[in-house]
Design a protein around this motif. Structure first.
Motif, mmCIF file in Angstrom:
data_model
loop_
_atom_site.group_PDB
_atom_site.id
_atom_site.type_symbol
_atom_site.label_atom_id
_atom_site.label_comp_id
_atom_site.label_asym_id
_atom_site.label_seq_id
_atom_site.Cartn_x
_atom_site.Cartn_y
_atom_site.Cartn_z
ATOM 1 N N PHE B 234 -59.136 35.172 -101.656
ATOM 2 C CA PHE B 234 -59.031 33.874 -102.730
ATOM 3 C C PHE B 234 -59.373 33.287 -102.246
ATOM 4 N N ILE B 235 -60.484 32.966 -100.863
ATOM 5 C CA ILE B 235 -60.873 31.295 -100.618
ATOM 6 C C ILE B 235 -62.109 31.799 -100.513
ATOM 7 N N LEU B 236 -62.128 33.092 -99.924
ATOM 8 C CA LEU B 236 -63.457 32.972 -100.445
ATOM 9 C C LEU B 236 -64.481 32.691 -101.263
ATOM 10 N N ILE B 237 -63.490 33.453 -102.740
ATOM 11 C CA ILE B 237 -64.344 33.604 -104.141
ATOM 12 C C ILE B 237 -64.102 31.907 -104.915
ATOM 13 N N MET B 238 -62.901 31.678 -104.393
ATOM 14 C CA MET B 238 -63.421 30.322 -104.799
ATOM 15 C C MET B 238 -63.412 29.358 -104.553
ATOM 16 N N GLU B 239 -63.425 29.528 -102.804
ATOM 17 C CA GLU B 239 -64.737 27.885 -102.273
ATOM 18 C C GLU B 239 -66.102 28.595 -101.822
ATOM 19 N N PHE B 240 -66.730 29.447 -102.204
ATOM 20 C CA PHE B 240 -67.949 29.865 -102.109
ATOM 21 C C PHE B 240 -69.031 29.866 -102.649
ATOM 22 N N ALA B 241 -69.026 28.715 -103.328
ATOM 23 C CA ALA B 241 -69.863 27.786 -104.401
ATOM 24 C C ALA B 241 -69.727 26.332 -103.966
ATOM 25 N N ASN B 242 -68.369 25.832 -103.508
ATOM 26 C CA ASN B 242 -68.434 24.821 -103.385
ATOM 27 C C ASN B 242 -69.185 23.554 -102.495
ATOM 28 N N PRO B 243 -69.895 22.526 -102.862
ATOM 29 C CA PRO B 243 -70.959 22.213 -101.489
ATOM 30 C C PRO B 243 -69.782 21.706 -100.086
ATOM 31 N N LYS B 244 -69.159 21.221 -100.675
ATOM 32 C CA LYS B 244 -68.497 20.457 -99.628
ATOM 33 C C LYS B 244 -67.542 21.423 -98.607
ATOM 34 N N THR B 245 -67.345 22.565 -98.612
ATOM 35 C CA THR B 245 -66.825 23.738 -97.996
ATOM 36 C C THR B 245 -67.689 24.702 -97.313
ATOM 37 N N LEU B 246 -67.666 25.910 -98.247
ATOM 38 C CA LEU B 246 -68.520 27.139 -97.763
ATOM 39 C C LEU B 246 -69.552 26.612 -98.045
ATOM 40 N N GLY B 247 -70.333 26.522 -99.103
ATOM 41 C CA GLY B 247 -71.958 26.335 -99.609
ATOM 42 C C GLY B 247 -72.042 26.822 -99.348
ATOM 43 N N PRO B 248 -72.311 25.184 -98.463
ATOM 44 C CA PRO B 248 -73.826 25.475 -97.489
ATOM 45 C C PRO B 248 -74.111 26.289 -96.054
ATOM 46 N N LEU B 249 -72.894 26.934 -95.792
ATOM 47 C CA LEU B 249 -72.623 28.167 -94.684
ATOM 48 C C LEU B 249 -73.233 29.482 -95.297
ATOM 49 N N PRO B 250 -73.963 30.019 -94.067
ATOM 50 C CA PRO B 250 -74.560 31.348 -94.166
ATOM 51 C C PRO B 250 -73.220 32.402 -94.638
ATOM 52 N N ILE B 251 -73.811 33.368 -95.441
ATOM 53 C CA ILE B 251 -72.516 34.175 -95.724
ATOM 54 C C ILE B 251 -71.317 35.101 -94.868
ATOM 55 N N GLY B 252 -72.088 35.363 -94.029
ATOM 56 C CA GLY B 252 -71.112 35.810 -92.653
ATOM 57 C C GLY B 252 -70.322 34.864 -92.002
ATOM 58 N N THR B 253 -70.973 33.396 -91.660
ATOM 59 C CA THR B 253 -69.528 32.442 -91.485
ATOM 60 C C THR B 253 -68.882 31.784 -92.642
ATOM 61 N N LYS B 254 -69.561 32.717 -94.244
ATOM 62 C CA LYS B 254 -68.434 32.240 -94.850
ATOM 63 C C LYS B 254 -67.455 32.349 -94.954
ATOM 64 N N VAL B 255 -67.993 33.962 -94.539
ATOM 65 C CA VAL B 255 -66.676 34.996 -94.417
ATOM 66 C C VAL B 255 -65.397 34.622 -93.112
ATOM 67 N N LEU B 256 -66.284 34.626 -92.149
ATOM 68 C CA LEU B 256 -65.701 33.673 -91.168
ATOM 69 C C LEU B 256 -64.542 33.048 -91.539
ATOM 70 N N ALA B 257 -64.767 31.932 -92.097
ATOM 71 C CA ALA B 257 -64.541 30.757 -92.186
ATOM 72 C C ALA B 257 -63.300 30.516 -93.380
ATOM 73 N N ALA B 258 -63.586 31.918 -94.430
ATOM 74 C CA ALA B 258 -62.207 32.154 -95.207
ATOM 75 C C ALA B 258 -61.271 32.597 -94.440
ATOM 76 N N PHE B 259 -61.638 33.708 -93.445
ATOM 77 C CA PHE B 259 -60.619 34.258 -92.741
ATOM 78 C C PHE B 259 -59.236 33.512 -92.046
ATOM 79 N N PHE B 260 -60.315 32.880 -91.339
ATOM 80 C CA PHE B 260 -59.750 31.651 -90.986
ATOM 81 C C PHE B 260 -59.219 30.749 -91.526
ATOM 82 N N GLN B 261 -59.111 29.847 -92.273
ATOM 83 C CA GLN B 261 -58.699 28.965 -93.508
ATOM 84 C C GLN B 261 -57.169 29.912 -93.714
ATOM 85 N N SER B 262 -57.721 31.500 -93.836
ATOM 86 C CA SER B 262 -56.351 32.109 -94.266
ATOM 87 C C SER B 262 -55.359 32.256 -93.272
ATOM 88 N N VAL B 263 -55.518 32.765 -91.993
ATOM 89 C CA VAL B 263 -55.230 32.756 -90.679
ATOM 90 C C VAL B 263 -54.235 31.302 -90.716
#
Ligand SMILES: [K+]
Ligand SMILES: [K+]
Lengths: 437, 437
Positions: B234-263
């Protein structure tokens, strides 16, 4: 087709018909008819007796449009099945067992016996109360508006109030704010709202003098009274010095307005002060009151007063390590408690999902959105002002919420009670059923 | 004195002692000591393993102050009763039946048998995991900070993560945002959080190879896994393009950050992206995940995963008109379901009351306040940034919420299970107890 489905499709059909009528050029003062999405929204709001409006009722619609809305309110409020029976009775048609089952569902009753008699008295009581309300309001407005307009306004607002619809004809989304200090209008409207929100079974019980009051009636009266009193005292204390709400009013008007704003959460949707200027804390309490709503089988919405008291008692029983939920020397059956939890949880889940959607589709803050969604679910009709500015997705989401809020608890309750008593329950006190949802 | 009271007073005593230590001049870098209210708040946050902070841990405190905080986290996380046993064992004292009862309460266990053995293995398992975590983090940070600082940071953050405390030493309230793309740190911290949040009973069950897993263990593993996965997606989909959160990150980091923020909502309180910049919809979902929290008898908070699944199953059973809540061929006893409802309702009630108070005392919007209150109740420690700016009333309210959030479910559960099995229940399937709250 199950009764629940008949009800859902019936409500939907009435909404669609109403929307088509509101889309006619004759319905609007600009002669263009209402755009279809707005027509569907308005029709849903009217049939589900909610009162959330995307266009101003007084200035947008012609007399024809307004009468269509009033008819939808009456049909939605008294239930289209009650109306179907009325027509059946008028036409002298035999009422089949299946139709009685539908009526039972429509009125959230547990027994098929006497359902036709009940329906007749529902209609008689309702029209009697609405007529009295219309008379008082007409007499009050005669000096302001003259006979013709006063009578029209009297009828419209009496029906709107008794059916907890919240539609008004005072223009500019102002509701009854012009009459904040008028005791006759306030007390008449409040009584209409309260009587409509008690539910037909309670009204019938109160009007049958020979027998003892049912447990259900006692609970409804006590809980409704407590909610109104508590809400009024809380609003009075919180808003007493708010310069944008109660602050500038004389003390008597403050008390009157506090009571009116408390009563309106039971779930009428009229307001006499600008609720969007209330403090956050007051609005939070109103969200809770709107969520609880009115009583079962009434013109009001919400999870219902008995559902609320059932979950409170259930929690208190658990605190005391008691498996049985006991009230006034009666055990509330386990499946009733389970229904209360299911209804409450489903309602919270629905509100949360719609809130999530709106948080994505709209630009408003969370409090404004939560207020709007809870108002839609409880078919209340109060708004902090965003309804006319909702996006297309927002209008659809709110319309669906009004629909589920009006139809859901009834149909859910039917599904839940359908096969009841198949499993016996351990009983310490004699059982008595109270209605839920 | 009942065990519940001993626990409450014990926690309160540890908090008070910790607050006095933090108020000492030696505790803060300015040599003035922490003002008393902030000291109490910080001590409460540490003992209740929450991680909400009114002052920045890295820049405010001396080594002494930081070790006091770390000690409070360890005492609060493993439970002061577990610690009391440890000391008793070290001193060779006989453990009385009353002390065993206290331990049972502290660990939310249902049987007194083997409680000392359990306590020993709790401590062994915990220290083993914390040591491994500290080692990995030290090795990772060695190149950045040198041995001495790397070891200190490794120990501090390993203990903070395993105890779901969320305190960090990276300064400026930045948590782990500097390491958003670092797989070793992310995976180590995530594993520590997850292992700490599963609960000691699950860990012990997993580490006992000969026997079949308990129903409780299976449920906890499945529900925790599902919550983490669903949250991350859910976090990955919602924040994928948010320029202030996951947006600027490379795809692998996006996934890692989504999991971390969920955990982290399970209820650690670390973050690797700036959560205050997340979209409203994402924050709403995080509020729900924080409310559900971790599992029973763990270092985490919230209503607990098993409580959540119990109420979901109860509602689904009611939908199907089934009085018995069945899971994997077992009936969940009625009093467990009742406890689940009582815990959930009490939690919602508490959050609502505190939210009402804050809506009056603070200047923030409702979403920010609801996030803060839910974070405090769930002993999560995530914040949208208002904690340091809370009013005096706000600090007291949030501190009390952390305390009730940490102590409440345990003591409530004890009161509720105290006299269990006094009333027999109808059973269709063989019973097996799962833990609630
Ligand atoms: K309404
Ligand atoms: K935490």
């Amino acid at each position: 087709m199950t009764p629940a489905r008949v009800l859902v499709f019936g409500f939907a059909a009435v909404i669609l018909l109403g929307a088509l009528l509101l889309a006619l050029p004759q319905a609007t003062q600009d002669g263009l008819g209402l755009p279809f999405l707005n027509a569907v929204f308005t029709a849903t709001s009217a049939v589900c007796v909610t009162g959330l409006v995307v266009v101003d009722t007084a200035t947008t619609f012609t007399y024809f449009g307004q009468w269509v809305i009033l008819l939808m309110i009456q049909v939605g409020g008294l239930g289209f099945m009650t109306f179907a029976t009325l027509f059946a009775m008028i036409l002298g048609k035999k009422i089949t067992f299946k139709e009685r089952l539908l009526l039972q569902e429509a009125l959230n009753q547990v027994s098929v016996e006497g359902i036709v008699r009940l329906t007749k008295s529902v209609l008689q009581i309702s029209f009697a109360i609405e007529t009295m309300g219309a008379l008082i309001l007409t007499l009050r407005w005669y000096s302001d508006f003259g006979w013709s307009k006063a009578l029209y306004y009297g009828i419209f607002h009496s029906i709107s109030a008794f059916n907890n619809a919240g539609f008004d004809l005072f223009g500019n989304f102002s509701s009854l704010t012009a009459f904040v200090g008028d005791p006759i209008i306030n007390i008449t409207i409040m009584l209409l709202i309260i009587l409509g929100g008690l539910g037909f079974i309670v009204l019938a019980d109160l009007l049958t003098p020979q027998k003892k009051l049912r447990l259900h009636t006692k609970i409804v009266l006590q809980v409704s009274g407590a909610l109104i009193l508590f809400g009024a005292v809380f609003i009075l204390i919180m808003e007493f010095a708010n310069p944008k709400t109660l602050g500038p009013l004389p003390i008597g008007t403050k008390v009157l307005a506090a009571f009116f704003q408390s009563v309106t959460t039971r779930t009428a949707g009229f307001n006499t002060i600008d609720i969007s200027n209330m403090y956050e804390t007051t609005l939070l309490s109103m969200i809770v009151f709107m969520f609880i709503g009115a009583s079962s089988g009434s013109t009001g919405g919400g999870i219902k007063t008995t559902t609320f008291i059932a979950i409170i008692l259930s929690v208190l029983s658990t605190y005391r390590n008691n498996l049985h939920v006991v009230l006034k020397g009666r055990t509330i059956p386990r499946e009733v408690i389970a229904k209360a939890w299911a209804i409450t949880t489903s309602a919270i889940f629905l509100i949360f999902i719609v809130l999530s959607i709106l948080s994505h589709s709209e630009n408003s803050d969370l409090q404004t959105l939560l207020f709007e969604v809870t108002s839609a679910f409880g078919t209340v009709g109060l708004s902090l002002g965003i309804t006319p500015h909702l996006s297309v997705a927002g209008k659809i989401a709110i319309a669906l919420t009004m629909f589920i809020g009006r139809v859901g608890p009834l149909t859910l309750a039917f599904f839940l009670t359908q096969k009841r008593n198949k499993l016996s329950t351990q009983i310490k006190y004699p059982d008595e059923r109270i209605m839920i949802g």
